[in-house]
Design a protein around this motif. Structure first.
Motif, PDB file in Angstrom:
ATOM      1  N   ASP A  76       1.110  -1.315   0.140  1.00 25.92           N
ATOM      2  CA  ASP A  76       0.082  -0.050   0.180  1.00 25.92           C
ATOM      3  C   ASP A  76       1.012   1.259   0.052  1.00 25.92           C
ATOM      4  N   VAL A  77       0.364   2.579  -0.323  1.00 26.26           N
ATOM      5  CA  VAL A  77       0.876   3.703  -0.284  1.00 26.26           C
ATOM      6  C   VAL A  77       0.031   4.624   0.689  1.00 26.26           C
ATOM      7  N   VAL A  78       0.913   5.408   1.612  1.00 31.35           N
ATOM      8  CA  VAL A  78       0.102   6.399   2.242  1.00 31.35           C
ATOM      9  C   VAL A  78       0.851   7.858   1.874  1.00 31.35           C
ATOM     10  N   GLU A  79       0.026   8.704   1.631  1.00 34.27           N
ATOM     11  CA  GLU A  79       0.257  10.228   1.259  1.00 34.27           C
ATOM     12  C   GLU A  79      -0.001  11.205   2.186  1.00 34.27           C
ATOM     13  N   GLY A  80       0.891  12.300   2.397  1.00 32.54           N
ATOM     14  CA  GLY A  80       0.528  13.212   3.205  1.00 32.54           C
ATOM     15  C   GLY A  80       1.513  14.511   3.056  1.00 32.54           C
ATOM     16  N   GLU A  81       1.205  15.458   3.356  1.00 34.21           N
ATOM     17  CA  GLU A  81       1.503  16.778   3.244  1.00 34.21           C
ATOM     18  C   GLU A  81       2.978  16.788   4.099  1.00 34.21           C
ATOM     19  N   ARG A  82       3.093  16.353   5.090  1.00 37.27           N
ATOM     20  CA  ARG A  82       4.092  16.076   6.301  1.00 37.27           C
ATOM     21  C   ARG A  82       4.402  14.889   6.897  1.00 37.27           C
ATOM     22  N   VAL A  83       5.502  14.814   7.084  1.00 31.64           N
ATOM     23  CA  VAL A  83       5.827  13.355   7.653  1.00 31.64           C
ATOM     24  C   VAL A  83       6.853  13.428   8.964  1.00 31.64           C
ATOM     25  N   VAL A  84       6.684  12.720   9.912  1.00 32.17           N
ATOM     26  CA  VAL A  84       7.517  12.708  11.246  1.00 32.17           C
ATOM     27  C   VAL A  84       8.015  11.306  11.270  1.00 32.17           C
ATOM     28  N   LEU A  85       9.324  11.276  11.215  1.00 32.52           N
ATOM     29  CA  LEU A  85      10.008   9.852  11.425  1.00 32.52           C
ATOM     30  C   LEU A  85      10.235   9.895  12.961  1.00 32.52           C
ATOM     31  N   CYS A  86       9.615   8.700  13.582  1.00 31.07           N
ATOM     32  CA  CYS A  86       9.696   8.495  14.975  1.00 31.07           C
ATOM     33  C   CYS A  86      10.141   6.934  15.318  1.00 31.07           C
ATOM     34  N   ASN A  87      10.304   6.321  14.266  1.00 31.52           N
ATOM     35  CA  ASN A  87      11.087   4.885  14.632  1.00 31.52           C
ATOM     36  C   ASN A  87      12.475   4.799  14.346  1.00 31.52           C
ATOM     37  N   PRO A  88      13.308   4.491  15.439  1.00 33.89           N
ATOM     38  CA  PRO A  88      14.388   4.528  15.499  1.00 33.89           C
ATOM     39  C   PRO A  88      15.230   3.450  14.710  1.00 33.89           C
ATOM     40  N   MET A  89      14.416   2.364  14.567  1.00 35.92           N
ATOM     41  CA  MET A  89      14.902   1.238  13.897  1.00 35.92           C
ATOM     42  C   MET A  89      14.816   1.246  12.291  1.00 35.92           C
ATOM     43  N   ILE A  90      14.285   2.386  11.795  1.00 34.54           N
ATOM     44  CA  ILE A  90      14.395   2.624  10.508  1.00 34.54           C
ATOM     45  C   ILE A  90      15.720   3.285   9.881  1.00 34.54           C
ATOM     46  N   SER A  91      16.177   2.866   8.979  1.00 33.26           N
ATOM     47  CA  SER A  91      17.550   3.363   8.627  1.00 33.26           C
ATOM     48  C   SER A  91      17.211   4.627   7.618  1.00 33.26           C
ATOM     49  N   PRO A  92      17.719   5.818   7.962  1.00 34.63           N
ATOM     50  CA  PRO A  92      17.577   7.043   7.354  1.00 34.63           C
ATOM     51  C   PRO A  92      18.099   6.901   5.980  1.00 34.63           C
ATOM     52  N   GLU A  93      19.168   6.119   5.882  1.00 37.10           N
ATOM     53  CA  GLU A  93      19.862   5.953   4.473  1.00 37.10           C
ATOM     54  C   GLU A  93      19.261   5.246   3.679  1.00 37.10           C
ATOM     55  N   GLU A  94      18.533   4.216   3.982  1.00 32.69           N
ATOM     56  CA  GLU A  94      17.622   3.405   3.168  1.00 32.69           C
ATOM     57  C   GLU A  94      16.189   3.999   2.856  1.00 32.69           C
ATOM     58  N   VAL A  95      15.419   4.264   3.833  1.00 30.66           N
ATOM     59  CA  VAL A  95      14.157   4.829   3.735  1.00 30.66           C
ATOM     60  C   VAL A  95      14.095   6.170   2.889  1.00 30.66           C
ATOM     61  N   LEU A  96      15.269   6.913   3.290  1.00 30.58           N
ATOM     62  CA  LEU A  96      15.236   8.392   2.615  1.00 30.58           C
ATOM     63  C   LEU A  96      16.349   8.561   1.381  1.00 30.58           C
TER      64      LEU A  96
END
Length: 391
Positions: free
Chosen positions: A196-216
């Motif tokens: 699925d895809v979720v779309e929004g105007e603003r995003v807040v990344l609050c999961n420290p287990m997510i790698s910013p290098e990969e996700v972003l």
């Protein structure tokens, strides 16, 4: 497309749920995305709200931040209670630091000196005063440090209330974020592991287990992505059941041969004992280790002998998200893309307060008043880049 919203909060632990509650309280529309809301490290934690006993000597600014965060908890509970009449697990139970060796008592005296510098209330006590206050302590205790404003929250109770509030006034999508993409219109699309895809105007990344290098990837400067990445710090925790009501009446933090542990009694009869600390390269095993459990039980029973008679309900471990300087990552990474993670050992203490700072700053379109603003990373990016370039 699954959903569309003004805000998308990535992460359903205490950091993400705190942001969600603050956004709701400011009238914003939002979606929380997390495969297991209320799970992970937030579920394992003890819920210490203890600026006096958690502060380190060298971290003066962190100490001040912890004090501000502890003071904010009364306001945060009022926000929660405006949505629910149920108990939120907030316990104004004082904390007693105890020592059984003279070298460890010297450590308590040094800590109290630091408390005076920060303006934290604490009181040194001799052996008889300590045992009068908490008779369950071992008679081997030689003294203590009483911190009357170091409180606790039952982490699982408050997480449950926060999830109920968010589900009642917003949406939770139970999935994992694989990639964040920016559209030509400047909005953000989050591609999930359920396709699925979720779309929004603003995003807040609050999961420290997510790698910013990969996700972003492709969005964020690689050096900044590495700078805001968190490191896993493993810790074991034990949960006991005090069926005979023989446990301590205050939260006990004992130090023995320089090694700290805490014993947190709950009104429910649960007693939480923690926590070990181990820097690990990867989060590849969440099972507790025998050595860590042994050390915790040995030190805790040495301090409070009645724990020997309690039932073991749960052995667990989690990964605290540490940053390079142990301050949380709070601020704007890209236009309308924010981060709120890396609270390390102080997740439940800090997250509601830093969430309020973030949401207020978003409303002002400024982060000038952040105590933990991301501008501090400019101090390490230039030397990091020079090192990478071989200069």
């Amino acid at each position: 497309m699954e959903s569309d919203s003004e805000f998308i909060v990535v992460g359903g632990g205490v950091a993400g749920l705190s942001v969600a509650i603050e956004l709701l309280d400011h009238g914003h529309d939002l979606i929380v995305v997390d495969p297991d809301p209320g799970g992970g490290t937030s579920y394992v934690a003890a819920g210490m709200l203890a600026p006096a006993s958690e502060v380190n000597y060298s971290e003066v600014l962190m100490g001040k931040l912890l004090i501000e965060a502890a003071q904010y908890w009364d306001d945060f509970v009022k926000v929660l209670e405006s949505y629910t009449s149920l108990d939120c697990g907030y316990e104004r139970r004082a904390t007693l630091l105890s020592a059984t060796e003279h070298g460890d008592f010297d450590e308590l005296m040094r800590l109290q000196s630091f408390h005076k510098e920060l303006g934290i209330e604490s009181h040194l006590m001799g052996r008889s005063e300590v045992l009068d206050l908490e008779p369950t302590l071992s008679p081997k205790v030689i003294g203590g440090l009483y911190t009357p404003k170091d409180y606790q929250v039952d982490n699982r109770v408050v997480l449950g209330r926060m999830i109920e509030i968010v589900e009642g006034h917003a949406r939770i999508v139970r999935a994992r974020v694989k990639r964040v993409v920016r559209t030509a219109q400047g909005r953000y699309q989050l591609r999930l592991d359920n396709l699925d895809v979720v779309e929004g105007e603003r995003v807040v990344l609050c999961n420290p287990m997510i790698s910013p290098e990969e996700v972003l990837s492709g969005l964020l400067d690689e050096d900044l992505a590495r700078a805001v990445a968190t490191r896993p710090v493993r810790g074991e925790i034990i949960r006991l059941r005090d069926t005979q009501k023989i446990g301590p009446s205050v939260c006990v933090r004992s130090i023995r041969h320089g090694r700290w542990n805490y014993i947190v009694p709950r009104t429910s009869g649960e007693v939480v004992v923690g926590a070990t600390q181990e820097e690990v390269p990867l989060m590849n095993n969440s099972l507790p280790k025998a050595g860590g459990v042994f050390d915790l039980l040995y030190d805790a029973i040495y301090s409070v002998p009645s724990l020997r008679e309690m039932e073991i309900v749960e052995l667990s471990s989690g990964y605290r998200p540490g940053t390079y300087d142990n301050y949380p990552n709070v601020g704007e990474l890209l236009p309308n893309l924010y981060i709120h993670s890396g609270h390390y050992r102080h997740g439940f203490l800090l997250a509601p307060y830093t969430a309020s700072l973030l949401v207020q700053a978003i409303g002002r379109r400024s982060n000038a008043n952040f105590s933990v603003r991301l501008q501090r990373f400019t101090e390490i990016l230039d030397p990091y880049r020079r090192l990478q370039d071989g200069r």
